[in-house]
Design a protein around this motif. Structure first.
Motif, PDB file in Angstrom:
ATOM      1  N   LEU A 155      -7.549  -9.326   1.615  1.00 58.41           N
ATOM      2  CA  LEU A 155      -8.287  -9.069   0.370  1.00 58.41           C
ATOM      3  C   LEU A 155      -9.671  -9.699   0.427  1.00 58.41           C
ATOM      4  O   LEU A 155     -10.677  -9.079   0.048  1.00 58.41           O
ATOM      5  N   PHE A 249      -5.310  -2.099   5.353  1.00 59.60           N
ATOM      6  CA  PHE A 249      -5.085  -2.475   3.959  1.00 59.60           C
ATOM      7  C   PHE A 249      -4.383  -1.344   3.197  1.00 59.60           C
ATOM      8  O   PHE A 249      -3.401  -1.579   2.488  1.00 59.60           O
ATOM      9  N   LEU A 250      -4.876  -0.120   3.356  1.00 55.92           N
ATOM     10  CA  LEU A 250      -4.244   1.032   2.687  1.00 55.92           C
ATOM     11  C   LEU A 250      -2.781   1.171   3.095  1.00 55.92           C
ATOM     12  O   LEU A 250      -1.922   1.495   2.265  1.00 55.92           O
ATOM     13  N   LYS A 252      -0.729  -1.066   3.751  1.00 56.40           N
ATOM     14  CA  LYS A 252       0.084  -2.136   3.195  1.00 56.40           C
ATOM     15  C   LYS A 252       0.146  -2.088   1.666  1.00 56.40           C
ATOM     16  O   LYS A 252       0.782  -2.953   1.053  1.00 56.40           O
ATOM     17  N   CYS A 253      -0.519  -1.101   1.062  1.00 58.87           N
ATOM     18  CA  CYS A 253      -0.505  -0.962  -0.398  1.00 58.87           C
ATOM     19  C   CYS A 253       0.588   0.010  -0.844  1.00 58.87           C
ATOM     20  O   CYS A 253       0.861   0.997  -0.154  1.00 58.87           O
ATOM     21  N   LYS A 258      -2.577   3.998  -5.348  1.00 59.89           N
ATOM     22  CA  LYS A 258      -3.705   4.624  -4.656  1.00 59.89           C
ATOM     23  C   LYS A 258      -4.357   5.737  -5.462  1.00 59.89           C
ATOM     24  O   LYS A 258      -5.478   6.156  -5.136  1.00 59.89           O
ATOM     25  N   TYR A 265      -7.942  -4.310  -5.939  1.00 57.15           N
ATOM     26  CA  TYR A 265      -7.508  -5.523  -5.246  1.00 57.15           C
ATOM     27  C   TYR A 265      -6.177  -5.989  -5.847  1.00 57.15           C
ATOM     28  O   TYR A 265      -6.152  -6.737  -6.821  1.00 57.15           O
ATOM     29  N   PRO A 266      -5.043  -5.566  -5.264  1.00 60.12           N
ATOM     30  CA  PRO A 266      -3.738  -5.932  -5.846  1.00 60.12           C
ATOM     31  C   PRO A 266      -3.292  -7.337  -5.448  1.00 60.12           C
ATOM     32  O   PRO A 266      -3.715  -7.888  -4.435  1.00 60.12           O
ATOM     33  N   VAL A 278       5.121  -3.271   2.948  1.00 62.32           N
ATOM     34  CA  VAL A 278       4.206  -3.393   1.802  1.00 62.32           C
ATOM     35  C   VAL A 278       3.870  -4.857   1.599  1.00 62.32           C
ATOM     36  O   VAL A 278       4.761  -5.702   1.548  1.00 62.32           O
ATOM     37  N   TYR A 280       1.534  -5.746  -0.939  1.00 61.98           N
ATOM     38  CA  TYR A 280       0.920  -5.941  -2.244  1.00 61.98           C
ATOM     39  C   TYR A 280       1.764  -5.370  -3.373  1.00 61.98           C
ATOM     40  O   TYR A 280       2.541  -4.430  -3.184  1.00 61.98           O
ATOM     41  N   THR A 282       1.812  -3.960  -7.614  1.00 63.10           N
ATOM     42  CA  THR A 282       1.062  -2.930  -8.351  1.00 63.10           C
ATOM     43  C   THR A 282       0.157  -3.546  -9.417  1.00 63.10           C
ATOM     44  O   THR A 282      -0.410  -2.831 -10.240  1.00 63.10           O
ATOM     45  N   SER A 284      -3.196  -6.010 -10.455  1.00 60.09           N
ATOM     46  CA  SER A 284      -4.492  -6.430  -9.943  1.00 60.09           C
ATOM     47  C   SER A 284      -4.616  -7.952  -9.973  1.00 60.09           C
ATOM     48  O   SER A 284      -4.036  -8.622 -10.843  1.00 60.09           O
TER      49      SER A 284
END
Length: 315
Positions: A155, A249-250, A252-253, A258, A265-266, A278, A280, A282, A284
């Protein structure tokens, strides 16, 4: 004479470790003196930072950043205090300690106190127009504050890249980001450095309104004259490539965030490990957390120089 332990690094972490040791010796002497005039027992600080427990490290770092002085007794500038702390962080990593003093929740009180010291520091420029700043980008890479070492570090890396390349200067600008605003762009027919046989170059583009406000591609893609900030690939060092790190990063989200326009920034999942699919949640991160991370980023010389000379491209 043996070479210094940090001879091969840009971040001379022995400065931070030596400053710590000098401070601990003086602090413990002060505590011992106070014992003779007080009946209550005051605990001294461990002289070896590697032997500090997490609680001891957090507690003592708070006092350290407030009380540390140069050998001549003068105060350190705020960016120099941050430099010393980065050195301590790297020294811990170099010696097998996994404590992350800037991101672990155990060190929240230290991070809050450091933020109070750093938040009012203003960039300085000399007569030649050069930025005067103790902190360099390489220092952050070496102390593992940039990269994909952990969810929080990743992050921090995105915040760093977006501040540097998209010229986002405030916590509110970062908190207003959404996934729809940062999109990949493929350039055809442009040979990539280090890959002579390739004909595609991927960049991340961030589209802006003429009045300085930021907006996603979906609303602006058909209009000419739109100012765009761009991040290009780093082919020389893939581990530091902003495009690859963004893609990681995407990956791992959670998919559910998305398509939202109220989060970018979760919060890292507390239970995740490096191999977790995963990283992160949901939710912020909070505004205060962003403010602390951004304050440290804005102290970096390359960030200040980028903001001083930034020019968007126009489509």
């Amino acid at each position: 004479m043996e070479p210094a332990a940090d001879a091969s690094f840009r971040l001379k972490f022995t400065y931070g470790v030596n400053a710590w040791r000098h401070w601990v010796v003086a602090k413990n002497a002060q505590i011992e003196d106070s014992k003779t005039s007080n009946s209550f027992r005051v605990r001294t600080f461990p002289t070896d930072i590697l032997k500090c427990t997490t609680d001891e490290l957090n507690y003592s770092l708070i006092f350290f950043i407030k009380e540390v002085r140069k050998p001549n007794g003068e105060e350190y500038s705020p960016d120099s205090i941050y430099y010393l702390c980065l050195g301590i962080q790297q020294y811990l990593y170099e010696n097998g300690r996994i404590d992350s003093i800037f991101t672990d929740s155990y060190f929240d009180k230290f991070a809050d106190n450091l933020h109070e010291i750093l938040k009012n520091l203003q960039p300085k420029v000399n007569a030649q127009g050069q930025m005067l700043c103790r902190i360099e980008e390489e220092h952050l890479w070496e102390s593992k504050q940039l990269g994909a070492h952990s969810p929080f570090v990743l992050l921090n890396t995105l915040i760093y890249f977006h501040t540097k390349h998209f010229i986002l200067k405030t916590a509110q600008e970062h908190m207003s980001l959404s996934f729809a605003q940062i999109l990949k762009h493929w350039k055809k027919g442009v040979p990539m450095k280090g890959q002579a046989n390739s004909s595609k170059n991927i960049s991340l583009r961030f589209y802006c309104l003429a009045n300085g406000k930021k907006e996603g591609l979906a609303a602006r893609k058909n209009r000419e004259g739109v100012p765009v900030y761009e991040i290009t690939e780093n082919f020389e060092n893939p581990l530091r490539c902003p495009v690859k790190l963004y893609e990681f990063f995407l990956s791992k989200c959670p998919e559910s965030i998305k398509n939202r326009n109220d989060i970018f920034y979760p919060v890292p999942e507390r239970s995740c490990v490096p191999d977790s699919p995963v990283w992160y949640s949901t939710q912020s991160i909070g505004h205060h957390t962003m403010d602390k991370m951004l304050t440290r980023v804005l102290l970096v010389r390359e960030i200040q120089e980028s903001h001083l000379h930034a020019q968007p491209i126009y489509l």
